[in-house]
Design a protein around this motif. Structure first.
Motif, PDB file in Angstrom:
ATOM      1  N   THR B  13      57.826 112.840  30.305  1.00  0.00           N
ATOM      2  CA  THR B  13      56.404 113.605  30.235  1.00  0.00           C
ATOM      3  C   THR B  13      55.225 113.391  31.187  1.00  0.00           C
ATOM      4  O   THR B  13      54.915 114.284  31.820  1.00  0.00           O
ATOM      5  CB  THR B  13      55.966 113.668  28.713  1.00  0.00           C
ATOM      6  N   ASN B  19      51.114 116.947  34.949  1.00  0.00           N
ATOM      7  CA  ASN B  19      50.592 115.627  34.290  1.00  0.00           C
ATOM      8  C   ASN B  19      50.233 114.574  35.226  1.00  0.00           C
ATOM      9  O   ASN B  19      49.063 113.985  35.394  1.00  0.00           O
ATOM     10  CB  ASN B  19      51.571 115.248  33.416  1.00  0.00           C
ATOM     11  N   THR B  58      48.798 117.319  25.439  1.00  0.00           N
ATOM     12  CA  THR B  58      49.246 116.030  26.267  1.00  0.00           C
ATOM     13  C   THR B  58      48.365 115.926  27.649  1.00  0.00           C
ATOM     14  O   THR B  58      47.882 114.954  27.868  1.00  0.00           O
ATOM     15  CB  THR B  58      50.614 116.152  26.764  1.00  0.00           C
ATOM     16  N   THR B  59      48.220 117.029  28.300  1.00  0.00           N
ATOM     17  CA  THR B  59      47.765 116.963  29.635  1.00  0.00           C
ATOM     18  C   THR B  59      46.401 116.645  29.384  1.00  0.00           C
ATOM     19  O   THR B  59      45.833 115.922  30.525  1.00  0.00           O
ATOM     20  CB  THR B  59      47.867 118.179  30.334  1.00  0.00           C
ATOM     21  N   VAL B  62      46.009 112.884  28.943  1.00  0.00           N
ATOM     22  CA  VAL B  62      46.315 112.292  29.969  1.00  0.00           C
ATOM     23  C   VAL B  62      45.145 112.211  31.138  1.00  0.00           C
ATOM     24  O   VAL B  62      45.056 111.229  31.574  1.00  0.00           O
ATOM     25  CB  VAL B  62      47.644 112.797  30.721  1.00  0.00           C
ATOM     26  N   HIS B 351      54.726 114.179  17.015  1.00  0.00           N
ATOM     27  CA  HIS B 351      54.367 114.761  18.525  1.00  0.00           C
ATOM     28  C   HIS B 351      54.761 113.541  19.387  1.00  0.00           C
ATOM     29  O   HIS B 351      53.893 112.906  20.164  1.00  0.00           O
ATOM     30  CB  HIS B 351      52.802 114.937  18.453  1.00  0.00           C
ATOM     31  N   GLU B 353      56.073 113.314  22.146  1.00  0.00           N
ATOM     32  CA  GLU B 353      55.610 113.247  23.664  1.00  0.00           C
ATOM     33  C   GLU B 353      54.195 113.119  23.841  1.00  0.00           C
ATOM     34  O   GLU B 353      53.878 112.952  24.988  1.00  0.00           O
ATOM     35  CB  GLU B 353      56.222 115.079  23.953  1.00  0.00           C
ATOM     36  N   VAL B 354      53.381 113.650  22.902  1.00  0.00           N
ATOM     37  CA  VAL B 354      52.057 113.202  23.087  1.00  0.00           C
ATOM     38  C   VAL B 354      51.731 111.610  23.284  1.00  0.00           C
ATOM     39  O   VAL B 354      51.277 111.207  24.282  1.00  0.00           O
ATOM     40  CB  VAL B 354      50.994 113.821  22.009  1.00  0.00           C
ATOM     41  N   GLY B 357      53.972 110.027  26.313  1.00  0.00           N
ATOM     42  CA  GLY B 357      53.561 110.601  27.500  1.00  0.00           C
ATOM     43  C   GLY B 357      52.160 110.153  27.825  1.00  0.00           C
ATOM     44  O   GLY B 357      52.201 109.672  29.017  1.00  0.00           O
ATOM     45  N   LEU B 358      51.559 109.910  26.866  1.00  0.00           N
ATOM     46  CA  LEU B 358      50.061 109.259  27.222  1.00  0.00           C
ATOM     47  C   LEU B 358      50.248 108.056  27.674  1.00  0.00           C
ATOM     48  O   LEU B 358      49.768 107.625  28.714  1.00  0.00           O
ATOM     49  CB  LEU B 358      49.216 109.386  25.866  1.00  0.00           C
ATOM     50  N   SER B 361      51.535 107.890  30.933  1.00  0.00           N
ATOM     51  CA  SER B 361      50.540 108.106  32.150  1.00  0.00           C
ATOM     52  C   SER B 361      49.641 107.209  32.463  1.00  0.00           C
ATOM     53  O   SER B 361      49.147 107.261  33.558  1.00  0.00           O
ATOM     54  CB  SER B 361      50.123 109.492  31.465  1.00  0.00           C
TER      55      SER B 361
END
Lengths: 148, 497
Positions: B13, B19, B58-59, B62, B351, B353-354, B357-358, B361
């Motif tokens: 992610t 991202n 997510t973005t 991030v 979630h 991926e949130v 992914g965070l 990142s």
């Protein structure tokens, strides 16, 4: 003479006042019972706790001395006026003039500001804000509007 | 292996082009704002929040996380070069960072803090990957009683770690009272709306944050704005540490990381306390403690490592329990909620991926920070030379327009003004304002859980205390409060720093 820390005395008073305001206001709503609390229950409890803390802070101010710091209206007023100007002008004439006026007013808060650099600063910030928020991000902000 | 799986999800992610791009933007702008005097991580995050409108959750997170640790980093640059801490967490860095700069070792100090931050941050991220899933799994079984008690513990801890615990508690309660404004979820009654339509949805937390951290900060900085700061030049060559400095900063970095990582997890305490403790520890362990305060490199790397490790582990309770560890974390949770994602232990299931992914990142952001800051140090130095009277009008406009764009509401600009002046006044009275925001965010959640818990328990408060976890949490609260009251009424206090 009785020694009092004026800062903490005033601090306690403020907390007491905020607490009383909310506690008194909570009486307008249904309080309910512990099992079925109404909308007023928690605000009333919190308000009472704040009142208690306010009194404790006031008590703690006794026995030591301390003075209040000055509020410095000359710094505060221009900033207040600047935000007020932005609030007033943004929906009426758009973001470009609102930013320009607001920056000019804000510069009054610092003794180091001069008029001509302030005007340049106002123009530069207004253009940058427009470029960044409207052009680049495409946010729905009024850019330039006739007030009439 | 679950953790490995999470790492894969996370990096796949985090490493998408968009991202990485937003992470870069976040880190860059965060460092920029953090380097400005008087803007801490919290103000930077709330000011840049409007830029994330329209991005997916997510973005957006991030980018904001990038802003968060970028501004922590920028703050340490300002501490070292100007002796101006941008945030309380950077205050400790001033103690030895500025003397190092005066001795001509500014470059080394900046490089050492970058490396220490990177190390602390990386270990913090590993801890996040390792512990957050367990905490979340455990928390699934939590009922309203547990949530109520843990949140109260977070609030009390946030309050009593201030230098005046009573005033800290008072600010928490004031924050909770502000949180009651708006429509009550249970009954639909609008509380304290002053007849204003805009207040029926409650006070916008961005307006509150911008007011008490943005506007009041500007007012406070203008009060004691001095002359144009003298900033020395920093070249890349001057950043290379000597063998001696390299050696003496290794162990302090590791110790700082451990302390910071451990304290960061505790809700409400955050990294400020950890930086002070790690500084004190290094001073005690040093062969020659008198060097501290005169440019000891151990005195900057250890707190900086602690700060950054804590900054990462603070996400553990935030992401796995939905309980923010600090005011900045509260803004992060607010962003999640704004994007329609409910925080809590189920977040990792619904979630992944949130969350992952965070977390990934964070690491990408830390790498970017190193890349960004070592070669670009000249830019930040030049930025520090811009006089404050040219900067603050721009910051005011950013605050106003930022608040406006969140809800397209001019009313919120008025709230910013109100909270800004009130916050400035409270600050003059030596109140700390971070507990207000924590109380404001946690208040409604506490109310909801309290009401539910009492409904289940048929109004019997002992039922909450009887559950082991919430009983222990509440016992700690009571102990902390008693200690706070004792400290407040005990006569003749020495003035603390």
């Amino acid at each position: 003479m009785l020694k009092i820390d004026k800062t903490d005395l005033l601090s306690g008073l403020i907390v007491l006042a905020v607490g009383s305001y909310f506690a008194y206001g909570a009486l307008d709503y249904r309080i309910g019972t512990v099992i079925r609390m109404g909308p007023g229950y928690v605000p009333l409890a919190l308000g009472l706790i704040a009142m208690g803390l306010g009194v404790l802070i006031m008590l703690s101010s006794l026995g030591r001395s301390g003075a209040l710091e000055s509020f410095r209206w000359r710094v505060v007023l221009p900033i207040v006026a600047s935000i007020l100007a932005f609030w007033l002008l943004l929906p009426r004439v758009g973001v470009l003039p609102a930013t320009f006026v607001s920056v000019l007013v804000a510069t009054l808060a610092s003794p180091k500001s001069r008029l001509v650099p302030a005007i340049f600063l106002g123009v530069i910030i207004a253009v940058l804000i427009w470029a960044c928020f409207v052009l680049l991000l495409g946010l729905p902000i009024p850019v330039l509007r006739s007030p009439f | 292996m679950d953790i490995l799986n999470n790492v894969v999800i996370g990096f796949s992610t985090a490493l998408t082009a968009s991202n990485i791009f937003y992470c870069f933007i976040g880190v860059f702008l965060g460092t920029l704002l953090g380097a400005l005097p008087g803007i801490g991580a919290l103000a930077a995050v709330s000011m840049l929040l409007p830029l994330t409108i329209g991005l997916d959750a997510t973005t957006a997170l991030v980018m904001l996380a990038g802003v968060y640790y970028g501004s922590e980093y920028g703050g340490s640059t300002a501490s070292i070069l100007l002796n101006l801490p941008g945030t309380p967490t950077n205050a400790v860095t001033c103690l030895d960072g500025y003397p190092m700069a005066k001795k001509g070792r500014a470059g080394v100090a900046l490089f050492a803090t970058t490396m220490a931050s990177f190390f602390g941050g990386s270990i913090g991220i590993i801890a996040l990957y390792a512990f957050a899933p367990f905490l979340a799994q455990w928390a699934i079984a939590f009922g309203p009683s547990e949530y109520f008690s843990l949140m109260v513990l977070g609030l009390v801890a946030a309050a009593v770690t201030q230098d005046s615990p009573l005033k800290g508690l008072a600010m928490v309660v004031v924050g909770m009272l502000l949180g009651t404004v708006g429509t009550d979820v249970d009954s639909g009654v609008a509380r304290y709306h002053f007849g204003l339509f805009e207040l029926r949805d409650g006070i916008s937390f961005i307006a509150l944050a911008m007011g008490i951290f943005g506007v009041s900060e500007i007012l406070h900085s203008l009060r004691d704005a001095g002359g144009t700061p003298e900033v020395q030049n920093v070249t890349l060559r001057s950043m290379i540490p000597s063998r001696e400095e390299w050696k003496s900063s290794r162990m302090p970095t590791v110790r700082g990381t451990v302390i910071g990582g451990a304290f960061g997890v505790l809700p409400g305490i955050g990294s400020t306390v950890a930086t002070f403790i790690s500084y004190a520890l290094e001073k005690r362990l040093a062969k020659d403690p008198s060097r501290f305060g005169h440019g000891a490199i151990e005195g900057i790397v250890s707190p900086e490592a602690a700060n950054n490790a804590g900054a990462q582990t603070a996400f553990i309770p935030t992401l796995s329990l939905g309980i923010p560890g600090s005011a900045t974390m509260a803004v992060m949770l607010g962003t999640l909620i704004m994007n329609g994602i409910a925080p809590g232990p189920q977040l990792m299931m619904t979630h992944p991926e949130v969350v992952w992914g965070l977390a990934a990142s964070f690491w990408v952001g830390n790498v970017l920070l190193v890349i960004l800051n070592v070669p670009m140090i000249g830019l930040w130095v030049r930025l520090l030379r811009v006089p404050y009277h040219l900067l603050y009008p721009a910051i005011i406009i950013l605050i106003c327009i930022g608040t406006y764009t969140i809800r397209s509401s001019v009313f919120d600009i008025m709230l910013v003004l109100l909270f800004g002046v009130a916050g400035y006044w409270l600050r003059l009275l030596r109140f700390h304002l971070a507990p207000v925001l924590i109380g404001f965010i946690l208040g409604p959640m506490i109310e909801e859980n309290f009401r539910r818990a009492m409904l289940f328990a048929r109004g019997d408060f002992t039922a909450i205390v009887a559950r082991p976890l919430s009983g222990v949490a509440l016992a700690i609260c009571v102990a902390l409060i008693l200690w706070a009251v004792y400290r407040a009424i005990r006569p003749a206090q020495p003035v603390s720093a």
